[in-house]
Design an enzyme around this catalytic site. Structure first.
Site, PDB file in Angstrom:
ATOM      1  N   SER A 137       0.772  -1.134  -0.049  1.00 24.20           N
ATOM      2  CA  SER A 137      -0.023   0.037   0.069  1.00 24.20           C
ATOM      3  C   SER A 137       0.932   1.334  -0.049  1.00 24.20           C
ATOM      4  CB  SER A 137      -0.908   0.257   1.267  1.00 24.20           C
ATOM      5  OG  SER A 137      -0.428   0.171   2.297  1.00 24.20           O
TER       6      SER A 137
ATOM      7  N   LEU B  98      -3.427   1.257   7.217  1.00 21.52           N
ATOM      8  CA  LEU B  98      -3.549   2.497   6.260  1.00 21.52           C
ATOM      9  C   LEU B  98      -3.016   2.375   4.893  1.00 21.52           C
ATOM     10  CD1 LEU B  98      -3.031   5.512   8.756  1.00 21.52           C
ATOM     11  CD2 LEU B  98      -5.292   4.342   7.984  1.00 21.52           C
TER      12      LEU B  98
ATOM     13  N   HIS C 106       3.645  -4.982   2.782  1.00 22.00           N
ATOM     14  CA  HIS C 106       3.130  -5.723   3.958  1.00 22.00           C
ATOM     15  C   HIS C 106       3.561  -7.026   4.037  1.00 22.00           C
ATOM     16  CE1 HIS C 106       0.222  -2.306   5.146  1.00 22.00           C
ATOM     17  NE2 HIS C 106       0.399  -2.217   3.993  1.00 22.00           N
TER      18      HIS C 106
ATOM     19  N   LEU D 211       5.279 -10.847   1.968  1.00 21.17           N
ATOM     20  CA  LEU D 211       5.543 -11.725   0.809  1.00 21.17           C
ATOM     21  C   LEU D 211       5.537 -13.229   1.156  1.00 21.17           C
ATOM     22  CD1 LEU D 211       8.843 -11.522  -1.450  1.00 21.17           C
ATOM     23  CD2 LEU D 211       7.773 -13.676  -0.356  1.00 21.17           C
TER      24      LEU D 211
ATOM     25  N   TYR E 176      16.861  -9.300   1.697  1.00 19.76           N
ATOM     26  CA  TYR E 176      16.369  -8.088   1.035  1.00 19.76           C
ATOM     27  C   TYR E 176      17.244  -7.246   0.872  1.00 19.76           C
ATOM     28  CZ  TYR E 176      11.592  -9.587   2.666  1.00 19.76           C
ATOM     29  OH  TYR E 176      10.291 -10.256   2.854  1.00 19.76           O
TER      30      TYR E 176
END
Length: 205
Positions: free
Chosen positions: A95, A109, A120, A122, A166
């Protein structure tokens, strides 16, 4: 003033015996492998994968099924699913966020007009893990975000053990995350999408 979409999670009620591929409809014309943005109709399938992936490890899910459906209704373009023969096998849901760092409210949100994509979750179905699918999906997702001019960077939070994964994709740790979930704490990572074309050559994907 920007529109801020908030969500108050409701109790989750799933029928007994829910299939791990619930919502999968097989047709003879389905491609063997497909990447596409998710829709609200994919929410239950996504939650089944997420629940199995996270509950056994951390005891909690990043998103509940109503929250997944909420984000897929408001910003489906910030999601990406990998489908094999019409069945969802891996996905990312994001988002928009409009602050420099994540806060607790970032969990629920979506801020239209924000320049940061908050990843948010994976998750990969257990049958397809240890095959590099998470890496391929993440690279494709970052490439997908990079094609959206309004999105300048990506941000996520993860447990320390996942930071090296990451970092291979250009994320850098910026310190402890202000967000906590129960007793769990996280590291916050950010990635500039401008450098992602270069990083493709070094990601192994």
């Amino acid at each position: 003033m920007l529109n801020i979409h908030s969500l108050k999670p409701e109790a989750l009620h799933l029928p007994l015996g829910t299939s791990e591929f619930l919502g999968c409809q097989r047709r003879h014309t389905l491609p063997a492998s497909e990447f596409r943005c998710l829709t609200p109709e994919d929410a239950t399938s996504a939650f089944e994968i997420e629940r199995e992936a996270f509950i056994s490890v951390s005891g909690t899910c990043p998103l509940h099924v109503d929250e997944i459906r909420h984000f897929l209704t408001l910003c489906p373009e910030l999601s990406l699913g990998w489908f094999e023969e019409g069945c969802l096998v891996a996905f990312i849901i994001g988002s928009l966020w409009d602050k420099e760092r994540l806060t607790q409210e970032a969990l629920t949100l979506h801020r239209p007009g924000g320049r940061t994509a908050h990843l948010h979750v994976l998750a990969v179905h257990r049958t397809f893990r240890q095959q590099g699918k998470g890496s391929v999906l993440l690279w494709r997702y970052l490439h997908h975000l990079g094609s959206q001019p309004a999105v300048r960077r990506a941000v996520l939070m993860c447990e320390d053990a996942l930071v090296p994964f990451y970092e291979k994709f250009g994320f850098r740790a910026v310190g402890p995350c202000a967000v906590t979930v129960g007793s769990l704490t996280f590291t916050e990572l950010q990635c500039s999408l401008r450098c992602h074309a270069f990083l493709r050559r070094n990601s192994g994907c």
